[in-house]
Enzyme design. Structure first.
Site, short mmCIF file in Angstrom:
data_model
loop_
_atom_site.label_atom_id
_atom_site.label_comp_id
_atom_site.label_asym_id
_atom_site.label_seq_id
_atom_site.Cartn_x
_atom_site.Cartn_y
_atom_site.Cartn_z
N ARG A 81 4.69 -36.90 -135.19
CA ARG A 81 4.95 -36.68 -133.78
C ARG A 81 6.20 -35.82 -133.63
O ARG A 81 7.25 -36.16 -134.18
CB ARG A 81 5.17 -38.01 -133.07
CG ARG A 81 5.41 -37.83 -131.60
CD ARG A 81 6.32 -38.87 -131.03
NE ARG A 81 6.62 -38.54 -129.65
CZ ARG A 81 7.70 -38.96 -129.02
NH1 ARG A 81 8.58 -39.72 -129.64
NH2 ARG A 81 7.92 -38.63 -127.77
N GLU B 65 -0.68 -43.28 -128.14
CA GLU B 65 -0.25 -41.99 -128.66
C GLU B 65 -0.54 -41.86 -130.15
O GLU B 65 -0.89 -40.79 -130.64
CB GLU B 65 1.24 -41.79 -128.37
CG GLU B 65 1.48 -41.60 -126.88
CD GLU B 65 2.95 -41.60 -126.48
OE1 GLU B 65 3.57 -40.54 -126.59
OE2 GLU B 65 3.45 -42.65 -126.05
N ASN C 58 6.73 -41.06 -136.74
CA ASN C 58 7.64 -40.58 -135.69
C ASN C 58 9.05 -40.76 -136.24
O ASN C 58 9.60 -41.85 -136.22
CB ASN C 58 7.44 -41.39 -134.41
CG ASN C 58 8.30 -40.88 -133.27
OD1 ASN C 58 9.11 -39.97 -133.44
ND2 ASN C 58 8.15 -41.49 -132.11
N ARG D 84 17.36 -42.45 -116.59
CA ARG D 84 17.48 -41.01 -116.29
C ARG D 84 17.28 -40.76 -114.80
O ARG D 84 16.45 -41.40 -114.16
CB ARG D 84 16.43 -40.23 -117.08
CG ARG D 84 16.75 -40.09 -118.55
CD ARG D 84 15.61 -39.47 -119.32
NE ARG D 84 14.98 -40.42 -120.21
CZ ARG D 84 13.84 -40.21 -120.86
NH1 ARG D 84 13.20 -39.08 -120.71
NH2 ARG D 84 13.34 -41.14 -121.66
N HIS E 143 5.68 -36.06 -123.10
CA HIS E 143 4.65 -37.12 -123.08
C HIS E 143 3.25 -36.51 -123.14
O HIS E 143 2.27 -37.12 -122.71
CB HIS E 143 4.71 -37.97 -121.79
CG HIS E 143 5.93 -38.82 -121.63
ND1 HIS E 143 6.53 -39.02 -120.41
CD2 HIS E 143 6.65 -39.54 -122.51
CE1 HIS E 143 7.56 -39.82 -120.54
NE2 HIS E 143 7.67 -40.16 -121.83
#
Ligand code: AMP
Length: 403
Positions: free
Chosen positions: A95, A388, A7, A245, A184
């Site tokens: 990713r 993940e 990633n 957020r 996601h």
């Protein structure tokens, strides 16, 4: 088969090497502060690997190439590395946050794939450029080893158009691809698959609401293994309230604040992404702090918690209606897996929908997947730890097997 999952961000590279014979993790690492004065690499071999070690080094890491080389050296270090040399790495999985409308599945990297990821970079300017550097360096460092890209947006590409088109002039979609993408996706896909196993039914027969509640939060309505709606939008700002957020707000707030406070669009973007959510309401973006504060009677912390859970409940109701029949809710990520207060509050009063949590089971701290539902509850409520990296590595294997 050993799969290296990468990633690569704008100034960091996270990596994990997995042995896909049994899905075990051989080593993990994080390269940080790339391009800054002093960089940092933290590397850990798994306890059950041949050489259990953990090391932290601080040194200049001027670019991604150096970062990637350091990671490769630690993975293959004589006497300490988990593999002998890079030829023991059979595939690399990257990713990628945004695949636009190009990618509904993982893809084997070639020049045209990299070009498409570059083309959709304006949709994820903080992420895709770093991913591209990671892919390009990895292709040089591991020549001849298959490289596969796995997209956060891909799982949501099955949404019907009524779920992903915004009620804006249609040209914004047809010309600029302004639409709901969702994020996601790797986590939602993994959790939906694991939930089907817990339900003991084929995924194709399950209707599931997945709740990824971490620093970033999103939910998905999954019918028969396919995403039919999700809470994030063109960007990961939409939907649920998150750590920093704001999630859904009235879009007219931007124009109002611009006129009242003289804030620019860039200022507002910063406020909505970094200074809102739990942090904006009560001062901390960490749910553990929020609990500690509300236990001391902090009213803003209580409000932040109530708002966070209320918004989730809203989406449970919405996705219940979208799916018509729901077999399970699946809570995952930092908050979803660990926070009994949030889980209890989100499901409070939903008994008429067949959703009821067993209080004692919910309170018990445990690792691994577990069933929280009251016996006889029509809708199962599960905690399903996300993974993940394992999902990316699994998708890499699928691409390679498919040739
Ligand atoms: P993630 O992005 O999945 O790493 O999740 C980060 C979020 O999980 C933060 O808001 C943390 O406060 C929250 N979190 C992690 N552990 C716990 C815990 N034991 N109880 C409540 N929240 C937690």
């Amino acid at each position: 088969m050993n799969v290296l999952v990468i990633n690569s961000g704008s100034s960091s590279i996270k990596y994990q090497l997995l042995d896909m014979a049994n899905g075990s993790v051989l080593a993990t690492g994080l390269v940080e502060r790339i391009g800054e004065g002093t960089g940092r690499i933290k590397h850990k071999n798994a306890p059950d690997s041949a050489h259990e070690t953990e090391s932290v080094r601080e040194l200049p890491i001027p670019d991604h190439k150096t970062g990637m080389q350091l990671a490769a050296e630690l993975l293959t270090e004589p006497g300490k590395g988990v593999v002998k040399d890079t030829s023991d790495i059979d595939a690399v999985g990257h990713r990628i946050v945004h695949g636009g409308e190009y990618f509904s599945e993982p893809a084997l990297v070639d020049d045209s794939v990299v070009e498409k990821i570059r083309e959709v970079s304006p949709l994820a300017p903080l992420h895709n450029p770093g991913h591209i550097v990671g892919i390009e360096e990895s292709r040089k460092l591991f020549p001849g080893i298959p490289q596969v890209v796995v997209f956060d947006t891909a799982f949501h590409q099955t949404m019907p158009s009524e779920a992903y088109i915004y009620a804006l002039p249609y040209e914004y979609y047809s010309e600029l691809k302004v639409r709901r993408y969702g994020f996601h996706g790797t986590s939602h896909r993994f959790v939906a698959k694991e939930t089907a196993k817990l339900l003991g039914k084929p995924l194709s027969e399950c209707n599931i609401i997945t709740l990824h509640l971490g620093n970033g939060c999103s939910m998905a309505a999954v019918r028969g293994g396919k995403c039919v709606d999700t809470s994030m939008g063109l960007t990961p700002l939409a939907g649920l309230m998150m750590g920093t957020r704001c999630g859904d707000i009235d879009p007219a707030i931007l124009a109002y604040l611009a006129s009242q406070k003289g804030l620019s669009i860039q200022d507002m973007d910063q406020v909505m992404n970094k200074q809102s959510g739990l942090k904006g309401v009560c001062g901390s973006n960490d749910m553990r702090d929020v609990h500690a504060m509300r236990e001391k009677g902090d009213e803003r912390a209580q409000l932040a918690f109530d708002m966070f859970c209320y918004r989730i409940k809203h989406y449970i109701g919405a996705y219940y209606a979208v799916l018509g029949r729901v077999d399970a809710l699946a809570f995952t990520a930092g908050i979803g897996e660990n926070d009994e207060h949030v889980r209890a509050k989100c499901c409070e009063g939903l008994e008429p929908l067949g959703i009821a949590i067993d209080t004692a089971v919910n309170l018990k701290r445990a690792k691994g997947a577990r069933d929280l539902s009251q016996s006889g509850g029509r809708v199962k409520v599960f905690v399903v730890p996300t993974n993940e990296e394992l999902e990316i590595a699994t998708q890499v294997m699928d691409v390679i097997k498919a040739g």
